[in-house]
Design a protein around this motif. Structure first.
Motif, PDB file in Angstrom:
ATOM      1  N   ILE A  39       0.866  -1.174   0.000  1.00 19.16           N
ATOM      2  CA  ILE A  39       0.000   0.000   0.000  1.00 19.16           C
ATOM      3  C   ILE A  39       0.907   1.229   0.000  1.00 19.16           C
ATOM      4  CG2 ILE A  39      -1.776   1.294   1.241  1.00 19.16           C
ATOM      5  CD1 ILE A  39      -2.823  -1.352   2.319  1.00 19.16           C
ATOM      6  N   PHE A  40       0.657   2.130  -0.930  1.00 16.82           N
ATOM      7  CA  PHE A  40       1.455   3.340  -1.074  1.00 16.82           C
ATOM      8  C   PHE A  40       0.676   4.467  -0.405  1.00 16.82           C
ATOM      9  CE2 PHE A  40       3.939   6.383  -3.857  1.00 16.82           C
ATOM     10  CZ  PHE A  40       5.184   5.984  -3.388  1.00 16.82           C
ATOM     11  N   VAL A  41       1.140   4.839   0.780  1.00 15.66           N
ATOM     12  CA  VAL A  41       0.364   5.671   1.693  1.00 15.66           C
ATOM     13  C   VAL A  41       0.777   7.135   1.581  1.00 15.66           C
ATOM     14  CG1 VAL A  41      -0.342   5.981   4.091  1.00 15.66           C
ATOM     15  CG2 VAL A  41       0.265   3.695   3.261  1.00 15.66           C
ATOM     16  N   ASN A  42      -0.191   7.989   1.358  1.00 20.44           N
ATOM     17  CA  ASN A  42       0.050   9.430   1.346  1.00 20.44           C
ATOM     18  C   ASN A  42       0.253   9.904   2.789  1.00 20.44           C
ATOM     19  OD1 ASN A  42      -0.247  12.285   1.269  1.00 20.44           O
ATOM     20  ND2 ASN A  42      -1.425  12.144  -0.617  1.00 20.44           N
ATOM     21  N   CYS A  43       1.439  10.455   3.068  1.00 19.88           N
ATOM     22  CA  CYS A  43       1.754  10.922   4.426  1.00 19.88           C
ATOM     23  C   CYS A  43       2.108  12.405   4.443  1.00 19.88           C
ATOM     24  CB  CYS A  43       2.902  10.107   5.023  1.00 19.88           C
ATOM     25  SG  CYS A  43       4.468  10.242   4.127  1.00 19.88           S
ATOM     26  N   LYS A  44       1.706  13.141   3.401  1.00 14.61           N
ATOM     27  CA  LYS A  44       2.105  14.540   3.279  1.00 14.61           C
ATOM     28  C   LYS A  44       1.620  15.389   4.453  1.00 14.61           C
ATOM     29  CE  LYS A  44       2.254  14.381  -1.774  1.00 14.61           C
ATOM     30  NZ  LYS A  44       1.634  14.864  -3.038  1.00 14.61           N
ATOM     31  N   ASP A  45       0.473  15.032   5.012  1.00 15.34           N
ATOM     32  CA  ASP A  45      -0.064  15.833   6.109  1.00 15.34           C
ATOM     33  C   ASP A  45       0.712  15.656   7.414  1.00 15.34           C
ATOM     34  OD1 ASP A  45      -1.981  16.892   4.472  1.00 15.34           O
ATOM     35  OD2 ASP A  45      -3.601  15.591   5.162  1.00 15.34           O
ATOM     36  N   LEU A  46       1.574  14.651   7.475  1.00 13.47           N
ATOM     37  CA  LEU A  46       2.415  14.471   8.666  1.00 13.47           C
ATOM     38  C   LEU A  46       3.763  15.170   8.527  1.00 13.47           C
ATOM     39  CD1 LEU A  46       1.758  10.725   9.605  1.00 13.47           C
ATOM     40  CD2 LEU A  46       0.680  12.793  10.515  1.00 13.47           C
ATOM     41  N   ILE A  47       4.126  15.503   7.308  1.00 10.84           N
ATOM     42  CA  ILE A  47       5.392  16.210   7.088  1.00 10.84           C
ATOM     43  C   ILE A  47       5.223  17.668   7.521  1.00 10.84           C
ATOM     44  CG2 ILE A  47       7.059  16.950   5.344  1.00 10.84           C
ATOM     45  CD1 ILE A  47       6.352  14.367   3.800  1.00 10.84           C
ATOM     46  N   GLY A  48       6.121  18.119   8.346  1.00 16.01           N
ATOM     47  CA  GLY A  48       6.009  19.437   8.954  1.00 16.01           C
ATOM     48  C   GLY A  48       5.649  19.363  10.423  1.00 16.01           C
ATOM     49  N   LYS A  49       5.234  18.208  10.894  1.00 16.47           N
ATOM     50  CA  LYS A  49       4.954  18.026  12.321  1.00 16.47           C
ATOM     51  C   LYS A  49       6.252  17.747  13.074  1.00 16.47           C
ATOM     52  CE  LYS A  49       0.150  16.512  11.878  1.00 16.47           C
ATOM     53  NZ  LYS A  49      -0.410  17.639  12.653  1.00 16.47           N
ATOM     54  N   ARG A  50       6.138  17.728  14.390  1.00 17.84           N
ATOM     55  CA  ARG A  50       7.314  17.506  15.235  1.00 17.84           C
ATOM     56  C   ARG A  50       7.075  16.341  16.182  1.00 17.84           C
ATOM     57  NH1 ARG A  50      11.196  21.440  14.994  1.00 17.84           N
ATOM     58  NH2 ARG A  50      10.584  23.343  13.859  1.00 17.84           N
ATOM     59  N   THR A  51       8.177  15.705  16.536  1.00 18.32           N
ATOM     60  CA  THR A  51       8.113  14.618  17.502  1.00 18.32           C
ATOM     61  C   THR A  51       7.928  15.187  18.906  1.00 18.32           C
ATOM     62  OG1 THR A  51      10.485  14.585  17.981  1.00 18.32           O
ATOM     63  CG2 THR A  51       9.751  13.352  16.049  1.00 18.32           C
ATOM     64  N   ALA A  52       7.661  14.294  19.862  1.00 21.15           N
ATOM     65  CA  ALA A  52       7.514  14.739  21.260  1.00 21.15           C
ATOM     66  C   ALA A  52       8.774  15.442  21.748  1.00 21.15           C
ATOM     67  CB  ALA A  52       7.189  13.544  22.150  1.00 21.15           C
ATOM     68  N   GLY A  53       9.921  15.086  21.185  1.00 20.60           N
ATOM     69  CA  GLY A  53      11.172  15.733  21.562  1.00 20.60           C
ATOM     70  C   GLY A  53      11.466  16.992  20.782  1.00 20.60           C
ATOM     71  N   GLY A  54      10.568  17.387  19.882  1.00 19.37           N
ATOM     72  CA  GLY A  54      10.730  18.628  19.144  1.00 19.37           C
ATOM     73  C   GLY A  54      11.416  18.500  17.797  1.00 19.37           C
ATOM     74  N   LYS A  55      11.736  17.294  17.384  1.00 21.28           N
ATOM     75  CA  LYS A  55      12.418  17.118  16.101  1.00 21.28           C
ATOM     76  C   LYS A  55      11.438  17.259  14.957  1.00 21.28           C
ATOM     77  CE  LYS A  55      15.396  13.898  13.570  1.00 21.28           C
ATOM     78  NZ  LYS A  55      16.062  12.558  13.582  1.00 21.28           N
ATOM     79  N   LEU A  56      11.819  18.032  13.941  1.00 19.73           N
ATOM     80  CA  LEU A  56      10.961  18.287  12.790  1.00 19.73           C
ATOM     81  C   LEU A  56      10.946  17.082  11.842  1.00 19.73           C
ATOM     82  CD1 LEU A  56       9.252  20.329  11.107  1.00 19.73           C
ATOM     83  CD2 LEU A  56      11.408  21.003  10.002  1.00 19.73           C
ATOM     84  N   ILE A  57       9.760  16.673  11.438  1.00 16.88           N
ATOM     85  CA  ILE A  57       9.607  15.660  10.386  1.00 16.88           C
ATOM     86  C   ILE A  57       9.511  16.429   9.073  1.00 16.88           C
ATOM     87  CG2 ILE A  57       8.178  13.780   9.493  1.00 16.88           C
ATOM     88  CD1 ILE A  57       9.509  13.090  12.123  1.00 16.88           C
ATOM     89  N   ASP A  58      10.630  16.549   8.384  1.00 19.19           N
ATOM     90  CA  ASP A  58      10.673  17.427   7.217  1.00 19.19           C
ATOM     91  C   ASP A  58      10.626  16.692   5.883  1.00 19.19           C
ATOM     92  OD1 ASP A  58      13.162  16.265   7.276  1.00 19.19           O
ATOM     93  OD2 ASP A  58      14.298  18.146   7.346  1.00 19.19           O
ATOM     94  N   SER A  59      10.451  15.369   5.912  1.00 18.42           N
ATOM     95  CA  SER A  59      10.412  14.604   4.666  1.00 18.42           C
ATOM     96  C   SER A  59       9.831  13.228   4.940  1.00 18.42           C
ATOM     97  CB  SER A  59      11.825  14.456   4.079  1.00 18.42           C
ATOM     98  OG  SER A  59      12.624  13.646   4.943  1.00 18.42           O
ATOM     99  N   ASP A  60       9.524  12.500   3.872  1.00 15.90           N
ATOM    100  CA  ASP A  60       9.058  11.128   4.050  1.00 15.90           C
ATOM    101  C   ASP A  60      10.167  10.246   4.610  1.00 15.90           C
ATOM    102  OD1 ASP A  60      10.586  11.113   1.734  1.00 15.90           O
ATOM    103  OD2 ASP A  60       9.055  10.222   0.474  1.00 15.90           O
ATOM    104  N   GLN A  61      11.416  10.540   4.269  1.00 17.06           N
ATOM    105  CA  GLN A  61      12.535   9.785   4.841  1.00 17.06           C
ATOM    106  C   GLN A  61      12.609  10.014   6.349  1.00 17.06           C
ATOM    107  OE1 GLN A  61      15.147   7.592   3.297  1.00 17.06           O
ATOM    108  NE2 GLN A  61      14.999   7.176   5.486  1.00 17.06           N
ATOM    109  N   ALA A  62      12.410  11.269   6.786  1.00 20.33           N
ATOM    110  CA  ALA A  62      12.426  11.563   8.226  1.00 20.33           C
ATOM    111  C   ALA A  62      11.292  10.842   8.934  1.00 20.33           C
ATOM    112  CB  ALA A  62      12.330  13.068   8.447  1.00 20.33           C
TER     113      ALA A  62
END
Length: 402
Positions: free
Chosen positions: A328-351
């Motif tokens: 299944i090829f999942v669209n995750c664009k809406d999660l890119i730009g969010k941050r982890t509980a530790g504050g790390k930015l999710i800036d890409s699908d690789q991240a």
């Protein structure tokens, strides 16, 4: 100093992303970290017993010597029978080759036909190895983005726009890795109409996921849909996916005799014939319809439903239900730009994929590896219980993002 000895051609090639993920998972598991891999394209089912028995009997009967480079006469006969029975394609022995996996045959075909600068049209998302194999063969990969709203399928208009006088190949993978897209016979006929006006273009039909179709969907291959293209089409298939025989390393292809002959020359100077033990197992696999397949498809359908349920429940993930393969090829664009509980930015699908490994202990593959950023590929070909745990972990990890 060691870098001085590496051939320049290797600078054009990246390591396989799927192999890299598999290696990372193994390393973490050796450290005692219970990572679940949804990244590898490999069924968890065992090779069917009657096929294993054929390999065992080959060893016992001393079938452990060289065969013809492109496969034994008996194996070629079984392949010819399979193409005729399942695909309405009639081949002669000189139009058939077996190799050490379908991957080797694709590479041999490209290496045998590409000159520097010649172009290969590759619809994206694509299997990760296509562009790198083209690069190793001195060709130029021309990626044509396909749209989610088109079911991730190449349209005739996009194909026509991509063809140039330098185009040597179109690679068409159906059912598709990574999307599970499946071209109907009518869609293939529409693409064929474009190709009939471009006689310089060969077609590589990668049919490795052929029987893994759900909900009554019917598979067709390009040379079957348009017989006029048969003499410039290489139809590639294998045993790894449909028979759960990844480790046996046996693929096969049918195509024009001039191309098969060129591929055999290359193979004679590299691997020579595929394993005789695998050839014997392949004969057993191909000489009859697969009796186990309905049960496998039922299990895979249930697994697909489980992953789709996960996607529907997690804000920020979306996907259409794929009709084939086990991805299944999942669209995750809406999660890119969010941050982890530790504050790390999710800036890409690789991240995001890295985060799921680190936080959720689940391995997936980023869409950027397949030429389509903003997505994740989830392979659901694992044990049902592990799949349930993996889905729970993904949901919890995604909900923790802010």
């Amino acid at each position: 100093m060691s870098a001085e000895f590496i051939a320049p051609r290797l600078k054009r090639v990246r390591p396989s992303p799927t192999a890299a993920v598999a290696d990372r998972v193994r390393a973490l598991q050796l450290q005692g970290i219970a990572v679940i891999s949804l990244g590898q394209g490999e069924l968890d089912f065992d090779t069917p017993d009657y096929i294993k028995q054929a390999g065992i009997e080959a060893i016992q009967h001393g079938e452990t010597k060289y065969t013809a480079v492109g496969g034994s006469a008996a194996l070629k006969s079984a392949i010819i029978g399979k193409f005729s029975r399942d695909n309405d394609l009639v081949y002669r022995p000189e139009e058939i080759i077996a190799g050490t996996g379908a991957k080797q045959l694709i590479f041999n075909a490209l290496l045998a036909t590409l000159s520097e600068g010649q172009q290969v049209i590759i619809p994206a998302p694509y299997w990760v190895s296509y562009p790198d194999m083209v690069a190793l063969a001195d060709g130029k990969a021309i990626t044509v983005p396909c749209l989610e709203q088109d079911g991730w399928k190449l349209t005739p208009a996009a194909l026509k726009a991509a063809i140039t006088p330098k185009t040597r190949w179109l690679i068409l993978n159906s059912p598709s890795n990574p999307t599970g897209a499946l071209y109907s016979r009518q869609e293939l006929e529409a693409l064929a109409a474009v190709l009939l006006d471009a006689p310089q273009v060969l077609v590589l039909a990668d049919d490795i996921y052929e029987p893994l179709c759900y909900d009554g969907e019917v598979f067709a291959t390009l040379a079957q849909a348009e017989p006029l293209l048969k003499q410039r089409t290489l139809t590639v298939n294998g045993l790894s996916k449909s028979f759960s025989m990844t480790g046996w390393r046996l693929g096969y292809a049918g195509g024009p005799a001039w191309l098969i002959g060129a591929m055999e020359i290359l193979q004679s100077q590299s691997t020579s014939n595929p394993s005789t033990i695998s050839q014997a197992a392949g004969i057993a696999a191909l000489k009859q319809p697969a009796p186990f397949l309905p049960g496998w498809l039922m299990q895979l359908t249930n697994r697909r439903r489980r992953v789709m349920s996960l996607i529907e429940q997690v804000a920020g993930l979306s996907a259409a239900t794929p009709p084939a393969a086990f991805y299944i090829f999942v669209n995750c664009k809406d999660l890119i730009g969010k941050r982890t509980a530790g504050g790390k930015l999710i800036d890409s699908d690789q991240a995001l994929a890295d985060y799921l490994v680190e936080q959720g202990q689940v391995a997936t593959l980023p869409g950027s590896a397949f030429g389509m950023p903003g997505y994740l590929r989830i392979a659901y070909a694992i044990d049902d219980q592990l799949l349930d745990i993996a889905c729970q972990r993904i949901a919890e990890a995604c909900r923790a993002l802010k």
